[in-house]
Write a protein that holds these residues in place. Structure first.
Motif, PDB file in Angstrom:
ATOM      1  N   ALA A 132       0.739  -1.177  -0.075  1.00 22.12           N
ATOM      2  CA  ALA A 132      -0.116  -0.144   0.059  1.00 22.12           C
ATOM      3  C   ALA A 132       0.699   1.230  -0.082  1.00 22.12           C
ATOM      4  CB  ALA A 132      -0.880   0.054   1.268  1.00 22.12           C
ATOM      5  N   TRP A 133       1.111   2.043  -1.058  1.00 23.47           N
ATOM      6  CA  TRP A 133       1.934   3.064  -1.249  1.00 23.47           C
ATOM      7  C   TRP A 133       1.282   4.333  -1.142  1.00 23.47           C
ATOM      8  CZ3 TRP A 133       7.133   2.162  -1.940  1.00 23.47           C
ATOM      9  CH2 TRP A 133       7.476   0.751  -2.507  1.00 23.47           C
ATOM     10  N   PHE A 134       2.089   5.188  -0.398  1.00 28.27           N
ATOM     11  CA  PHE A 134       1.254   6.508  -0.460  1.00 28.27           C
ATOM     12  C   PHE A 134       2.440   7.649  -0.332  1.00 28.27           C
ATOM     13  CE2 PHE A 134       2.296   5.161   3.936  1.00 28.27           C
ATOM     14  CZ  PHE A 134       2.842   5.895   4.899  1.00 28.27           C
ATOM     15  N   LYS A 135       1.918   8.864  -0.702  1.00 26.58           N
ATOM     16  CA  LYS A 135       2.688   9.953  -0.638  1.00 26.58           C
ATOM     17  C   LYS A 135       2.691  10.880   0.530  1.00 26.58           C
ATOM     18  CE  LYS A 135       2.165  10.066  -5.624  1.00 26.58           C
ATOM     19  NZ  LYS A 135       1.601  10.924  -6.405  1.00 26.58           N
ATOM     20  N   SER A 136       3.545  11.705   0.841  1.00 18.51           N
ATOM     21  CA  SER A 136       3.321  12.685   1.841  1.00 18.51           C
ATOM     22  C   SER A 136       2.405  13.502   1.777  1.00 18.51           C
ATOM     23  CB  SER A 136       4.646  13.459   2.138  1.00 18.51           C
ATOM     24  OG  SER A 136       4.548  14.497   2.947  1.00 18.51           O
ATOM     25  N   SER A 137       1.714  14.175   2.942  1.00 20.15           N
ATOM     26  CA  SER A 137       0.756  15.064   2.446  1.00 20.15           C
ATOM     27  C   SER A 137       1.325  16.559   2.044  1.00 20.15           C
ATOM     28  CB  SER A 137      -0.244  15.369   3.734  1.00 20.15           C
ATOM     29  OG  SER A 137       0.682  15.686   4.968  1.00 20.15           O
ATOM     30  N   TYR A 138       2.628  16.663   2.166  1.00 21.37           N
ATOM     31  CA  TYR A 138       3.470  17.803   1.699  1.00 21.37           C
ATOM     32  C   TYR A 138       3.580  17.728   0.234  1.00 21.37           C
ATOM     33  CZ  TYR A 138       3.981  18.777   6.489  1.00 21.37           C
ATOM     34  OH  TYR A 138       3.909  19.071   7.977  1.00 21.37           O
ATOM     35  N   SER A 139       3.331  16.675  -0.418  1.00 23.01           N
ATOM     36  CA  SER A 139       3.696  16.567  -1.966  1.00 23.01           C
ATOM     37  C   SER A 139       2.905  17.539  -2.926  1.00 23.01           C
ATOM     38  CB  SER A 139       3.540  14.964  -2.382  1.00 23.01           C
ATOM     39  OG  SER A 139       2.211  14.784  -2.452  1.00 23.01           O
ATOM     40  N   GLY A 140       2.037  18.156  -2.289  1.00 21.96           N
ATOM     41  CA  GLY A 140       1.126  18.947  -3.149  1.00 21.96           C
ATOM     42  C   GLY A 140      -0.225  18.177  -4.285  1.00 21.96           C
ATOM     43  N   SER A 141      -0.666  18.924  -4.644  1.00 25.40           N
ATOM     44  CA  SER A 141      -1.677  18.560  -5.535  1.00 25.40           C
ATOM     45  C   SER A 141      -1.216  17.750  -6.954  1.00 25.40           C
ATOM     46  CB  SER A 141      -2.646  19.521  -6.046  1.00 25.40           C
ATOM     47  OG  SER A 141      -2.235  20.854  -6.844  1.00 25.40           O
ATOM     48  N   GLU A 142      -0.186  18.283  -7.398  1.00 23.54           N
ATOM     49  CA  GLU A 142       0.637  17.737  -8.571  1.00 23.54           C
ATOM     50  C   GLU A 142       1.066  16.201  -8.245  1.00 23.54           C
ATOM     51  OE1 GLU A 142       0.520  19.221 -11.752  1.00 23.54           O
ATOM     52  OE2 GLU A 142      -0.587  20.789 -10.991  1.00 23.54           O
ATOM     53  N   GLY A 143       1.817  16.170  -7.115  1.00 28.37           N
ATOM     54  CA  GLY A 143       2.058  14.854  -6.654  1.00 28.37           C
ATOM     55  C   GLY A 143       3.196  14.291  -7.610  1.00 28.37           C
ATOM     56  N   ASP A 144       3.891  15.059  -8.340  1.00 25.39           N
ATOM     57  CA  ASP A 144       4.785  14.437  -9.580  1.00 25.39           C
ATOM     58  C   ASP A 144       6.311  14.467  -9.053  1.00 25.39           C
ATOM     59  OD1 ASP A 144       4.736  17.131  -9.909  1.00 25.39           O
ATOM     60  OD2 ASP A 144       4.611  16.874 -12.051  1.00 25.39           O
TER      61      ASP A 144
END
Length: 67
Positions: A9-21
């Motif tokens: 289950a992969w996830f990104k930080s909430s700090y990664s922003g809306s683009e998330g790239d």
């Protein structure tokens, strides 16, 4: 690295922003924290032991508190 990283289950930080790239993704498993590049998930991920990950997170928290 095991071939089972796609089932994590992969996830990104909430700090990664809306683009998330422009972020890394992590997946927490029983024995390790897996890390991969969110821009190219086909590239191999790497795993860090949970103790090592905890030390890394504490270091980042302390360093950012000094900014």
């Amino acid at each position: 690295m095991s071939s089972g990283t796609t089932e994590l289950a992969w996830f990104k930080s909430s700090y990664s922003g809306s683009e998330g790239d422009s972020c890394v993704e992590i997946a927490i498993a029983e024995q390790a924290v897996h890390v991969r590049d969110s821009k190219d998930v086909s590239r191999p991920a790497f795993a860090v032991g949970r103790d090592g990950w905890g030390r890394f997170v504490r270091f980042v928290e302390q360093a950012s508190a000094q900014l």
